[in-house]
Design a protein around this motif. Structure first.
Motif, PDB file in Angstrom:
ATOM      1  N   LEU A 111       4.292   2.642   2.410  1.00 40.85           N
ATOM      2  CA  LEU A 111       5.466   3.360   1.916  1.00 40.85           C
ATOM      3  C   LEU A 111       5.633   4.718   2.582  1.00 40.85           C
ATOM      4  O   LEU A 111       6.752   5.132   2.889  1.00 40.85           O
ATOM      5  CB  LEU A 111       5.387   3.528   0.399  1.00 40.85           C
ATOM      6  CG  LEU A 111       5.501   2.232  -0.384  1.00 40.85           C
ATOM      7  CD1 LEU A 111       5.295   2.502  -1.864  1.00 40.85           C
ATOM      8  CD2 LEU A 111       6.836   1.564  -0.144  1.00 40.85           C
ATOM      9  N   VAL A 112       4.544   5.405   2.826  1.00 44.92           N
ATOM     10  CA  VAL A 112       4.609   6.695   3.506  1.00 44.92           C
ATOM     11  C   VAL A 112       5.171   6.515   4.916  1.00 44.92           C
ATOM     12  O   VAL A 112       6.009   7.295   5.378  1.00 44.92           O
ATOM     13  CB  VAL A 112       3.225   7.373   3.532  1.00 44.92           C
ATOM     14  CG1 VAL A 112       3.204   8.579   4.462  1.00 44.92           C
ATOM     15  CG2 VAL A 112       2.812   7.783   2.122  1.00 44.92           C
ATOM     16  N   SER A 117       0.825  -1.206   0.000  1.00 41.49           N
ATOM     17  CA  SER A 117       0.000   0.000   0.000  1.00 41.49           C
ATOM     18  C   SER A 117       0.861   1.259   0.000  1.00 41.49           C
ATOM     19  O   SER A 117       2.015   1.245   0.422  1.00 41.49           O
ATOM     20  CB  SER A 117      -0.911   0.021   1.228  1.00 41.49           C
ATOM     21  OG  SER A 117      -0.145   0.221   2.403  1.00 41.49           O
ATOM     22  N   LYS A 118       0.257   2.335  -0.453  1.00 39.38           N
ATOM     23  CA  LYS A 118       0.903   3.643  -0.393  1.00 39.38           C
ATOM     24  C   LYS A 118       1.148   4.032   1.067  1.00 39.38           C
ATOM     25  O   LYS A 118       2.190   4.595   1.399  1.00 39.38           O
ATOM     26  CB  LYS A 118       0.015   4.671  -1.087  1.00 39.38           C
ATOM     27  CG  LYS A 118       0.550   6.082  -1.020  1.00 39.38           C
ATOM     28  CD  LYS A 118      -0.404   7.049  -1.709  1.00 39.38           C
ATOM     29  CE  LYS A 118       0.021   8.485  -1.530  1.00 39.38           C
ATOM     30  NZ  LYS A 118      -0.927   9.408  -2.160  1.00 39.38           N
ATOM     31  N   GLU A 119       0.183   3.729   1.929  1.00 38.44           N
ATOM     32  CA  GLU A 119       0.303   4.073   3.345  1.00 38.44           C
ATOM     33  C   GLU A 119       1.540   3.429   3.977  1.00 38.44           C
ATOM     34  O   GLU A 119       2.220   4.044   4.785  1.00 38.44           O
ATOM     35  CB  GLU A 119      -0.966   3.664   4.108  1.00 38.44           C
ATOM     36  CG  GLU A 119      -2.196   4.459   3.734  1.00 38.44           C
ATOM     37  CD  GLU A 119      -2.803   4.084   2.385  1.00 38.44           C
ATOM     38  OE1 GLU A 119      -3.470   4.944   1.786  1.00 38.44           O
ATOM     39  OE2 GLU A 119      -2.604   2.950   1.902  1.00 38.44           O
TER      40      GLU A 119
END
Length: 88
Positions: A73-74, A69-71
């Motif tokens: 990676l953030v 998920s992008k989350e």
């Protein structure tokens, strides 16, 4: 050369990152003063030794990863060990 303690900190971070996401590629980059820029104005190459840019932000390395998920990676991006900017 970077501080050996900072290199160890980054190695630990990379190890933990690799347990959570798939690392496709990663690398640190050389300091600006070791580089050169090749430009092709007027049809022939011109080489300018570094440092050749003035900036307050410099790319020191990169990670290419796959995550679920992008989350995720953030979250990892926020945890990257970094040198604090000097305040002039």
């Amino acid at each position: 050369m970077p501080d050996p303690k900072k290199l160890e900190e980054m190695a630990r971070f990379n190890g933990e990152l690799g347990k959570s996401v798939k690392i496709l590629s990663l690398n640190g980059l050389h300091p600006l003063n070791t580089g050169a820029r090749v430009s092709f104005g007027k049809g022939k190459p011109t080489v300018t030794d570094g440092p050749f840019i003035e900036t307050t932000e410099v790319l020191g390395g990169y990670w290419m990863v796959e995550a679920n998920s992008k989350e995720e990676l953030v979250k990892w991006g926020a945890a990257v060990p970094r040198r604090r900017r000097r305040r002039d």
